[in-house]
Design an enzyme around this catalytic site. Sequence first.
Site, PDB file in Angstrom:
ATOM      1  CG  ASP A  69      -1.749   1.264   1.339  1.00 54.11           C
ATOM      2  OD1 ASP A  69      -2.889   1.245   0.850  1.00 54.11           O
ATOM      3  OD2 ASP A  69      -1.274   2.283   1.899  1.00 54.11           O
ATOM      4  CE1 TYR A  73       0.365   7.905   2.670  1.00 53.41           C
ATOM      5  CE2 TYR A  73       1.004   5.700   1.975  1.00 53.41           C
ATOM      6  CZ  TYR A  73       0.103   6.546   2.596  1.00 53.41           C
ATOM      7  OH  TYR A  73      -1.047   6.031   3.129  1.00 53.41           O
ATOM      8  CE  LYS A  92      -3.860   4.788   0.716  1.00 50.48           C
ATOM      9  NZ  LYS A  92      -2.427   4.489   0.750  1.00 50.48           N
ATOM     10  CG  HIS A 135      -4.657   9.779   0.573  1.00 51.65           C
ATOM     11  ND1 HIS A 135      -3.301   9.823   0.366  1.00 51.65           N
ATOM     12  CD2 HIS A 135      -4.813   9.230   1.798  1.00 51.65           C
ATOM     13  CE1 HIS A 135      -2.668   9.326   1.426  1.00 51.65           C
ATOM     14  NE2 HIS A 135      -3.565   8.970   2.310  1.00 51.65           N
TER      15      HIS A 135
END
Length: 298
Positions: free
Chosen positions: A50, A55, A80, A111
């Site tokens: 994931d 990120y 996402k 997200h």
Amino acid sequence: MAEIKNTSKTFTLATGDKIPAIGLGTWQSPLNETAKAVKHAISVGYRYIDTAFAYGNESEVGEGIRAAGVPREQLWITTKLDNPWHKRVAEGIDASLKNLGLDYVDLYLMHWPSSSRPDDLKKHYDDWNFLDTWRELQKLVGTGKVRNIGVSNFGITNLEKLLNDPSCKIKPVVNQIELHPNNPSPKLVAYCKEKGIHLTGYSCLGSTNSPLYKDPTLQAIAQAKGKTPQQVLLLWGIQQGWDVIPKSVTPARIESNFDIDGWELTEEEITKLNNLPDRFKVCGDDWLPIKVFFGDDE
């Protein structure tokens, strides 16, 4: 009795696709350690990773996937759409696929239900919201770039808005939310089950600051089982029907989190964990331009 194989367990989504019960989370994984962590996780048996554009480590995740050398079709990859990309969904998926070095993702999530302005993340678009974003996400189905679409950080209030909107032709197959015994969200869990929306639990181990690890009930259960509190927390989620994505970049912890075969929690133990008194949220909404959590999950 056949051995309990939690690591090879899957959950069937509304589309018929099967998502593994445990994956590797990569939120806050340091860039220089992410590729190694992903490679190591896959080498010890994980088949689900994931990540997210937000990120900043999709490229490293892709590098780890390639280094592991496992055929793409054996892996489940979730990423996402970031908040400032809500008006650029088609570009968003292309950017993520390019970062990952992949032709498609198994699951693409919105997200957050916040259409933040790219020029000022503290402001929300006046002429756009998550309903518009979902309308665009639906267009990705059938392009070959995404196998499934879903949402993340949606409570009952926003799910009701989405599911009851005439533009919602495809129901989200997954809602990824924070789930651990200090944030058990029973009403939201029941609501998603009723609507046929599968749950992924993030921050499933709480966090380093949470009171969770000091909890005497959790410690007693872990001790009685001869397992770590983390392993107990993972089974608490899996046995209640959602997949879990523990984050780690430490090889020993990545292995320990995957060492969950051959045992399970009793109903009594799960009930005890469901009734822990403390409440703690790892991820709030005070950094967003709008409120997305309304206390409707308990």
